[in-house]
Design a protein around this motif. Structure first.
Motif, PDB file in Angstrom:
ATOM      1  N   ARG A  94     -58.854 -26.689 -71.596  1.00 55.90           N
ATOM      2  CA  ARG A  94     -60.163 -27.326 -71.427  1.00 55.90           C
ATOM      3  C   ARG A  94     -60.323 -28.441 -72.475  1.00 55.90           C
ATOM      4  O   ARG A  94     -61.404 -28.647 -73.008  1.00 55.90           O
ATOM      5  N   CYS A  95     -59.248 -29.117 -72.797  1.00 59.34           N
ATOM      6  CA  CYS A  95     -59.264 -30.169 -73.814  1.00 59.34           C
ATOM      7  C   CYS A  95     -60.383 -31.170 -73.508  1.00 59.34           C
ATOM      8  O   CYS A  95     -60.497 -31.675 -72.397  1.00 59.34           O
ATOM      9  N   GLY A  96     -61.216 -31.400 -74.500  1.00 61.88           N
ATOM     10  CA  GLY A  96     -62.337 -32.322 -74.347  1.00 61.88           C
ATOM     11  C   GLY A  96     -63.688 -31.642 -74.283  1.00 61.88           C
ATOM     12  O   GLY A  96     -64.708 -32.297 -74.156  1.00 61.88           O
ATOM     13  N   ASP A  97     -63.709 -30.286 -74.425  1.00 61.89           N
ATOM     14  CA  ASP A  97     -64.986 -29.565 -74.353  1.00 61.89           C
ATOM     15  C   ASP A  97     -65.578 -29.270 -75.732  1.00 61.89           C
ATOM     16  O   ASP A  97     -66.525 -28.509 -75.858  1.00 61.89           O
ATOM     17  N   ASN A  98     -65.005 -29.866 -76.780  1.00 65.96           N
ATOM     18  CA  ASN A  98     -65.448 -29.708 -78.173  1.00 65.96           C
ATOM     19  C   ASN A  98     -65.203 -28.309 -78.748  1.00 65.96           C
ATOM     20  O   ASN A  98     -65.806 -27.939 -79.753  1.00 65.96           O
ATOM     21  N   ILE A  99     -64.331 -27.529 -78.101  1.00 69.06           N
ATOM     22  CA  ILE A  99     -63.925 -26.206 -78.612  1.00 69.06           C
ATOM     23  C   ILE A  99     -62.406 -26.182 -78.630  1.00 69.06           C
ATOM     24  O   ILE A  99     -61.770 -26.461 -77.609  1.00 69.06           O
ATOM     25  N   CYS A 100     -61.821 -25.857 -79.768  1.00 70.55           N
ATOM     26  CA  CYS A 100     -60.362 -25.761 -79.862  1.00 70.55           C
ATOM     27  C   CYS A 100     -59.957 -24.426 -79.230  1.00 70.55           C
ATOM     28  O   CYS A 100     -60.010 -23.377 -79.855  1.00 70.55           O
ATOM     29  N   GLY A 101     -59.579 -24.472 -77.946  1.00 67.08           N
ATOM     30  CA  GLY A 101     -59.329 -23.258 -77.171  1.00 67.08           C
ATOM     31  C   GLY A 101     -57.867 -22.919 -77.001  1.00 67.08           C
ATOM     32  O   GLY A 101     -56.982 -23.490 -77.646  1.00 67.08           O
TER      33      GLY A 101
END
Length: 118
Positions: A94-101
């Motif tokens: 989910r790169c770009g959701d402001n969470i390093c997942g």
């Protein structure tokens, strides 16, 4: 030699043919052919979840990241340096959701994980 073509998946193009491994000496699974077990897995599971790898040949057979996910480079941070994974492998994130997942790091998703290198 077994080939999988347009009849395998509606998402492949007529000129797209994938060689299925048959155990011949010149075959390199994952490079020159796709193991039959991978083909069966793709038939049963069309999308990859967050943090899961997706290989280029699998994408050619119709496999993709699940809705809302994007395939990014399979890079990792090792001893302060970014190391690229195999060019044919990507990770669904989910790169770009402001969470390093899952699957994201400072090498492949600076938007979420920042820059963690000297």
């Amino acid at each position: 030699m077994l080939l999988v073509g347009p009849s395998f998946s509606g998402t492949t193009t007529p000129d797209s043919r994938i060689h299925i491994c048959t155990g011949q000496a010149n075959e390199i699974p994952g490079a020159t052919c796709v193991p039959a077990a991978v083909i069966e897995n793709i038939r049963q599971q069309r999308c990859r979840g967050e943090g899961e790898d997706i290989e280029g040949k699998e994408q050619g057979l119709g496999s993709q990241c699940c809705e809302g996910l994007t395939a990014i480079a399979a890079s990792s941070l090792e001893q302060g340096r970014c190391v690229s994974g195999p060019a044919s492998i990507q990770i669904c994130t989910r790169c770009g959701d402001n969470i390093c997942g899952k699957g994201e790091n400072s090498c492949n998703c600076t938007k979420d994980c920042g820059v963690d290198r000297p």
